[in-house]
Each structure stands twice: as structure tokens, then as C-alpha cells.
Design a protein around this motif. Sequence first.
Motif, PDB file in Angstrom:
ATOM      1  N   PRO A 193      -6.481  66.081  53.593  1.00 54.99           N
ATOM      2  CA  PRO A 193      -5.791  66.414  52.335  1.00 54.99           C
ATOM      3  C   PRO A 193      -4.500  67.204  52.517  1.00 54.99           C
ATOM      4  N   LYS A 194      -4.328  67.828  53.679  1.00 54.97           N
ATOM      5  CA  LYS A 194      -3.109  68.602  53.903  1.00 54.97           C
ATOM      6  C   LYS A 194      -1.927  67.734  54.341  1.00 54.97           C
ATOM      7  N   TYR A 195      -2.212  66.511  54.767  1.00 48.72           N
ATOM      8  CA  TYR A 195      -1.152  65.634  55.283  1.00 48.72           C
ATOM      9  C   TYR A 195      -0.588  64.780  54.145  1.00 48.72           C
ATOM     10  N   VAL A 196      -0.020  65.445  53.167  1.00 43.25           N
ATOM     11  CA  VAL A 196       0.567  64.759  52.015  1.00 43.25           C
ATOM     12  C   VAL A 196       2.052  65.091  51.938  1.00 43.25           C
ATOM     13  N   GLY A 197       2.844  64.115  51.520  1.00 45.07           N
ATOM     14  CA  GLY A 197       4.277  64.321  51.372  1.00 45.07           C
ATOM     15  C   GLY A 197       4.603  65.049  50.086  1.00 45.07           C
ATOM     16  N   ALA A 198       5.787  65.647  50.059  1.00 45.28           N
ATOM     17  CA  ALA A 198       6.224  66.376  48.867  1.00 45.28           C
ATOM     18  C   ALA A 198       7.066  65.508  47.952  1.00 45.28           C
ATOM     19  N   GLY A 199       7.272  64.240  48.309  1.00 42.74           N
ATOM     20  CA  GLY A 199       8.090  63.363  47.464  1.00 42.74           C
ATOM     21  C   GLY A 199       9.568  63.604  47.671  1.00 42.74           C
ATOM     22  N   GLY A 200      10.351  63.243  46.697  1.00 47.07           N
ATOM     23  CA  GLY A 200      11.798  63.392  46.788  1.00 47.07           C
ATOM     24  C   GLY A 200      12.419  63.472  45.417  1.00 47.07           C
ATOM     25  N   GLY A 201      13.736  63.531  45.370  1.00 48.00           N
ATOM     26  CA  GLY A 201      14.408  63.672  44.086  1.00 48.00           C
ATOM     27  C   GLY A 201      15.860  63.241  44.146  1.00 48.00           C
ATOM     28  N   PHE A 202      16.555  63.497  43.051  1.00 52.25           N
ATOM     29  CA  PHE A 202      17.952  63.078  42.905  1.00 52.25           C
ATOM     30  C   PHE A 202      18.662  64.064  41.988  1.00 52.25           C
ATOM     31  N   GLY A 203      19.962  63.948  41.917  1.00 51.78           N
ATOM     32  CA  GLY A 203      20.755  64.851  41.087  1.00 51.78           C
ATOM     33  C   GLY A 203      20.724  64.456  39.622  1.00 51.78           C
ATOM     34  N   PRO A 204      21.198  65.333  38.749  1.00 56.86           N
ATOM     35  CA  PRO A 204      21.215  65.031  37.311  1.00 56.86           C
ATOM     36  C   PRO A 204      22.153  63.877  37.009  1.00 56.86           C
ATOM     37  N   VAL A 205      21.732  62.998  36.107  1.00 56.53           N
ATOM     38  CA  VAL A 205      22.535  61.833  35.746  1.00 56.53           C
ATOM     39  C   VAL A 205      23.571  62.196  34.691  1.00 56.53           C
ATOM     40  N   ALA A 206      23.164  63.010  33.703  1.00 52.60           N
ATOM     41  CA  ALA A 206      24.057  63.424  32.614  1.00 52.60           C
ATOM     42  C   ALA A 206      24.430  64.893  32.792  1.00 52.60           C
ATOM     43  N   ASP A 207      25.641  65.246  32.364  1.00 49.73           N
ATOM     44  CA  ASP A 207      26.089  66.640  32.482  1.00 49.73           C
ATOM     45  C   ASP A 207      25.222  67.587  31.666  1.00 49.73           C
ATOM     46  N   ASP A 208      24.637  67.095  30.581  1.00 50.36           N
ATOM     47  CA  ASP A 208      23.829  67.940  29.704  1.00 50.36           C
ATOM     48  C   ASP A 208      22.382  67.460  29.645  1.00 50.36           C
ATOM     49  N   GLY A 209      21.905  66.902  30.748  1.00 50.67           N
ATOM     50  CA  GLY A 209      20.547  66.380  30.754  1.00 50.67           C
ATOM     51  C   GLY A 209      19.783  66.781  31.997  1.00 50.67           C
ATOM     52  N   TYR A 210      18.606  66.167  32.157  1.00 51.29           N
ATOM     53  CA  TYR A 210      17.732  66.453  33.285  1.00 51.29           C
ATOM     54  C   TYR A 210      17.469  65.189  34.101  1.00 51.29           C
ATOM     55  N   GLY A 211      17.304  65.384  35.400  1.00 48.80           N
ATOM     56  CA  GLY A 211      16.771  64.356  36.277  1.00 48.80           C
ATOM     57  C   GLY A 211      15.413  64.814  36.758  1.00 48.80           C
ATOM     58  N   VAL A 212      14.400  63.985  36.622  1.00 45.68           N
ATOM     59  CA  VAL A 212      13.041  64.366  37.008  1.00 45.68           C
ATOM     60  C   VAL A 212      12.436  63.275  37.878  1.00 45.68           C
ATOM     61  N   SER A 213      12.098  63.628  39.100  1.00 43.57           N
ATOM     62  CA  SER A 213      11.347  62.738  39.974  1.00 43.57           C
ATOM     63  C   SER A 213       9.977  63.356  40.203  1.00 43.57           C
ATOM     64  N   TYR A 214       8.946  62.529  40.227  1.00 44.20           N
ATOM     65  CA  TYR A 214       7.600  63.071  40.409  1.00 44.20           C
ATOM     66  C   TYR A 214       6.797  62.161  41.328  1.00 44.20           C
ATOM     67  N   ILE A 215       5.853  62.763  42.019  1.00 46.23           N
ATOM     68  CA  ILE A 215       4.973  62.014  42.913  1.00 46.23           C
ATOM     69  C   ILE A 215       3.549  62.462  42.648  1.00 46.23           C
ATOM     70  N   ILE A 216       2.670  61.497  42.428  1.00 46.95           N
ATOM     71  CA  ILE A 216       1.251  61.776  42.191  1.00 46.95           C
ATOM     72  C   ILE A 216       0.573  61.747  43.551  1.00 46.95           C
ATOM     73  N   VAL A 217       0.264  62.921  44.083  1.00 48.15           N
ATOM     74  CA  VAL A 217      -0.233  63.055  45.448  1.00 48.15           C
ATOM     75  C   VAL A 217      -1.756  63.180  45.414  1.00 48.15           C
ATOM     76  N   GLY A 218      -2.429  62.136  45.806  1.00 52.46           N
ATOM     77  CA  GLY A 218      -3.880  62.204  45.835  1.00 52.46           C
ATOM     78  C   GLY A 218      -4.472  62.397  44.453  1.00 52.46           C
ATOM     79  N   GLU A 219      -5.589  63.104  44.417  1.00 52.36           N
ATOM     80  CA  GLU A 219      -6.341  63.254  43.172  1.00 52.36           C
ATOM     81  C   GLU A 219      -6.048  64.552  42.443  1.00 52.36           C
ATOM     82  N   ASN A 220      -5.440  65.537  43.125  1.00 52.68           N
ATOM     83  CA  ASN A 220      -5.371  66.871  42.520  1.00 52.68           C
ATOM     84  C   ASN A 220      -4.002  67.531  42.617  1.00 52.68           C
ATOM     85  N   LEU A 221      -2.944  66.764  42.820  1.00 54.58           N
ATOM     86  CA  LEU A 221      -1.616  67.362  42.931  1.00 54.58           C
ATOM     87  C   LEU A 221      -0.557  66.409  42.403  1.00 54.58           C
ATOM     88  N   ILE A 222       0.337  66.955  41.606  1.00 56.43           N
ATOM     89  CA  ILE A 222       1.511  66.220  41.139  1.00 56.43           C
ATOM     90  C   ILE A 222       2.720  67.120  41.392  1.00 56.43           C
TER      91      ILE A 222
END
Length: 790
Positions: A704-733
Amino acid sequence: MAEAHQAVGFQFTVRPDGVDLKLSQDVIKNIYLSGVTAWKKKAIQFKNGVLAGVYPASPFSWLIVVIAMMSSLYTHVDPSLGMMDAIKENLPYRSCVSVQTRAVLSAILFATGLWLFLIYLLRYTLKALLSYHGWIFESHGKMTTSTKMWLVCVRLSMFSGRRPLLYSFQASLPRLPVPSVDDTIQRYLESVRPLLDTKQYNHMEILANEFKDSKAAQLQRYLVLKSWWATNYVSDWWEEYIYLRGRAPIMVNSNFYIMDLLYVTPTHRQAARAGNVVHAMLQYRRKLERGEHAPVLRALGTVPMCSTQMERMFNTTRIPGIETDIVQHLTDRKHLVVYHKGRFFQVWLYTGGRHLLPSELEMQFQRILNDTSEPQQGELKLAALTAGSRVPWARTRIKYFSQGVNKVSLDAIESAAFFLALDDEPQGFDPAKTNSLDGYAKSLLHGKCYDRWFDKSFTLISYPNGKMGVNAEHSWADAPIVGHMWEYVLATDCFHLGYTEEGHCKGDVNKGLPHPSRLQWQIPKECQQIIETSYLSAKRIADDVDFHGCLFTEFGKGLIKKCRTSPDAFIQLALQLAQFRDQSVFCLTYESSMTRMFRDGRTETVRSCTAEAVAFVRAMEDAGATTAQRLALFRKASEKHQNMYRLAMTGSGIDRHLFCLYIVSKYLGVDSPFLKKVLSEPWKLSTSQTPQQQLNLVDINKFPKYVGAGGGFGPVADDGYGVSYIIVGENLITFHISSKFSCPDTDSYRFGQHIRKAMIDIQALFKPENDKKTAEHVKIVPVENGKKHI
């Protein structure tokens, strides 16, 4: 210098009595081994190309068909219905060939034609079967009889008793269909209805109907024609107009990153970790070049995904141009370029016809780390050119890097397998620091703005504490492609290569390897000023990025599935709730969906802010709404989201169709206010799910410890949010949230807290008795003095 002597393959001396020639046996041996390896590689590539080309048949099946036809000559039974006789009578040079020989040749030719016919029949049968997508719209856990029969037919068509290769199914993938204009416009109007007031919606409806009644049919005809001619009617235009024609900096705005393992660091020795990871990448590249990776299968473990994007993973660079960039992909390049403290080094990855061993790579990287030489004039921030605007970089490249030592050194970088940055500041997740992921993400996304070569297909980043990461250029491929490679590398690093007790790479060290060589530069003052300008421009962009990494550990995929809902739909509705609580308004939301079930497919947009999602969010904020009412609205919104996602995956999305219609309109000089309006709408909330366990090389239940943290990207809009998420196993997002400091209305840390509370509030709907306790468990941290939390 020792390496200089080893580089000499032969020496000769001219004497009065002749020439004294001395050959270096070691060098001749290395040349021989390199040649053997190269020919062996070509033979394997040819063999695997043939195997993939005739799949699902096999070359051996040709022999069986030939033997069967030859046997018919002696049984006097003609299965060809006279075709073999016709071939025999029409063979050239009849007078020179005996009757028996002509009979054998006609049987072989007919057998070969029959064999090819059967291959194409199987291939087009499989393509027709893969064009059926009814299975994806069925409820989870329920399968109709027709889908069961379809599944059996697909498996019979796909698997012929031998292991398929990476590209075995490419020719059998269906083409991306062009949706009807009426369906696309109807879905578009439905998607913007909850975001517009009555007046705005009526205006948009008028524009849409005018477009549909006047110009749409003409544009659609050209698009359908392209879909017949091209393998994919979207992907080439998407790459060119969304990525390569963009003149803004690609750092932050386009490039994305992928993190290392979250909890585990196999070794804290920087050179050793880099040695193992680079060696694992070379193993991956060798299998990729030979097509030996297993094909990516999704959906019931049967439906193949397109692998075209993987072809340009290594030895690929985005070359800047004045009007448009190009993607340059080379083959069979055997070196790596390493950046450390302002210096560029070239490291050869092969010796004696083989890859350098991990221990040998560790030694080479340690030599670079131990090198105390100073950067040359203009060398320190040279890579900032790739971080700034594209036009100045293109002009500078033409003027200062098209000849002499600068051209040689730039060619070394652009032709390298990939780029490696040996950083001197540690990064990674630290449970004791609340913002450790924030700094780690910013380091991977932009670093110091001059210590990554942002034009390379990817830059591998190594930190002094043993952590790693990847910064990837986006035009050549999407995140799942890089993620596929990264999963292979991490699993190989940790479970196959390993380290000694002291943390070094395993294996003996060949100290006779030549040292890494410094790239040489002659950068005049004028060019140094351009480099500094690009650096300052890039630094303003980097300093404006507000990043927050959020580990959600209260529950994960396991509990969400027990609620009998899609994990992705659950998270997307939580994001809508968090967005409304953060901004008090709804906004156009982008969720990336893949279309790789089709040939050359890339992505499509899921417009996640639906009328059903809005109704659910309003009920969550309505104190008078009951839990039963909220839960009913949640299920309705979840079903709507899943249907939208399925439509996007199966080629019935909205945005790629409208995008291509707009491109056709520009080619034809047709003005369309409707298309202009659609293409100019800002995505204030841009989201993407990072895939994980694409290869299933690591059992995360066992480790269970050998899980990746995922990745992300920069904001698309000057007044908005960029959200990347990874569902890691059964108990971590894990959530990766980006915005801009310059916007007074956004705050990434605050938005992360809203996401956390929204997730818990929604989960509480399924346990009414715990509603009050759970909802109070999380509180939003206030923003003090109007300043953002950093």
C-alpha cells in the motif's frame, strides 16, 4: 586524458619503409558488438512488425494454408473453384517452367491471397465489433445478452492463442465518428442552460439555430469528407491549432508534471536513484521500439486502446517556429543530456552494444555531481528560452544556434533520448509540512524557469534526497501515455532493479567509461540579453502560480463504490459543490475524457456543470432540503454525468466537433458568430483524472505504500482553477489544485478545503445518522487579512 586515449580506434605512423598501423582491439570489439546489436534490433523490429501486421493471424498460419492448398493438388479436390487453374494458365514464362512447378506456384499464390483475405476479413470483423458501444451505457454489474454475445465475439476475434503486441490492434480500431450537427448543438445548448440567464440563453439559441440553418451543412460535409480520408478527423488539427500554433510560453500554460511515489523513497542517493530510473526508461524504450509492450486494454479487459501517441515518447523535441512549432521525432539516438548547476553534459547510454548498467549510470551521474566547473557565459539560464514566448525563441534559435558549436550542442539536446535535470534542492511529500506537496508541484511544473528543457518530450527531474519527477511537453501526447511509462519505470526501479544496503545501484562499476562531456557554447551578449528577457517573463508566470496539493484520506474508491456510484461522478459533483461554495456562482467546467478506443484518438471534453449538478448543489446549500431529497438529486446528477462521460468516450462529445467545424469555417472564410462565441468561452474550472494501475505491475493491496502521487497542470483561466486528481487504491484521493496569485478571487488552499468538506458532506448523505458529526469534522481555514494562504 584517459577518455581521449580510449576514443582512438587506431593509430598509424608514416615511416620511410612504410606505414605502421596499430588497431585498438577494445574499440574494434565495441564497434563489432554495436553493429551486432543494431542488426539484431532491426531484425526484432521487422519480426514484430510482421507479427503485428498480420494479427490476429500468425505467419505460421500462412504455412498451414499453403500446405492445405498443396495437398489439394494430390487429392484432386479444387477448393479454389478453378482459380488455381486460372492462375496456372496465366503465369508468365510458361514455356520455361514445368507444368508441375506452375501448379505448385499457383497453389502458393492462391493460398497467399486467401490468407491475406482472411486476415482482412478478421480485421474488419473486429473493427465492426469494436464500433459497437452499447456495452458502455449499461448499468454497472449488469450485462445484457447481446453484450455478452458481443464480448464473446470480440475475444474470439482478438486472441488467436499468441500474445498480442503493442500495435497488434491498431489496424482494427474504428475511426472516430462525426456526430450530427443537430445532436451536437442540442447537447451544447443543454450544457450552457444552467450557466446563462433567460436573455443570454435565448440569444445563444438564436445564434445556434442560425448556424444550423445556414452554414452548418456545408462545414459538416467537409468534416465528413475528412473523416473518410484521415485516420482521425480531430487529432491532427488538435495538435496543430491547440498546441503547436500557440505563441505563448508552454511552461505552466501547456506542460504538465507527474510526481514520484508518495510515501516511499527507495534510496536517498541522488545519482543511484537516477541511475536505476534511467536504466528502467531505457528498458521501456527498447520494448517500445520493438513493439513488445502488451497492448493497453480497457473496458472489461478486452477493448484495446490506441497506442499511436507512444511512438514519439523518446528522442522527441518541440522545435520553435515563427508562426507554428513542429514536433521533431528521431530514432536510434544513444545519448542523454544532463543539466546540473548551469552546465549541460552529454552522457552516452550504450557501451559495447548494450545499455549502460544502473551502476555505470550512477557513476556517470555522480561524476557530474562532483564536477566543480563553472557555467560558460550565457549557459546558466540558457534553457529559459524554452520557457518564454515562442517567437523570440524561434528567432534566437535561427540567429544564434544554426551554426558552429552552438548548433552542435543544441542538436545534442534536441536529439537526446530525453532531458535529465539534477536539482540541488530536495523536494517530495513530508507529512510534517503542510505545504510540501505545493513546493514539489511548483518545482516539477516550472522549477527555476531555466533548469528544465521544456521543449523535450519530457524532462526527468532528480532531487538530492532521492525523489524524482517528470515534466512533460503536451503536444505529442496526453498524460496517460507518460503515466504508462512512469508506472513501468517505478515498478522496475523498486521491485526488479533494487539497491544495495548502502543505497547504491546493484552491479559492478566499469570505471573505464569515458567521462560525461560538457556541451560547448559561444553565446554573445545580445543573445544573453534575450535569454534574460525570456527568463524574467517566465519567472513572472511561475511566481504567479498558486499551487496546493491536497491528500484526502478520509475515504477513497472503496467507500464510494459501496455507495453504488461512480467514483469520478462523485468527485466531479464534489468539485461543483466546492466551486459554488468558493465563488458563489457556477461556471463552465472542463473534464478531460479519452477517445483512445478510436484510431489516433486523444481527448474529448465532458461538460461537468450540468443542470442536474446545479440542482444538487443548490439542494446541498438549501437548509430546508432533506437528506432524502439531496440524495435523490445526487443520484440523478451522477447518472447524468456518467452518461455525458460515456458519450464523450464514444465519439458523441460536443467540443471537438465544434472545434473542427470552426477550423473548417476559417479555411473556407465563413464567418460564424455562434462558433466564435463557443470557442471563446472560458473554462474557469478545468479538471482531469490521472489514470493509475494501467499496467498492474504492483499489487497496491499488498504494497500500500508503493502508490504514486499523481500529477497536475497550471491554471487554464486567469480567474479560475485547475484541478487534477488521482484515485489511489481504496482509501486515498490526491488533488492537485492550481490558480493564480494575481486573481483576488481565487485561493488554491481555500479551494482544497472546500473540496475536502464537499467530499465529506456528500458521503454523509449515505449515512444520515453521522451527518452532523461528519460535516463538522472539517472547517474552512479563513484567509487572514485578505491575503492568500501560502
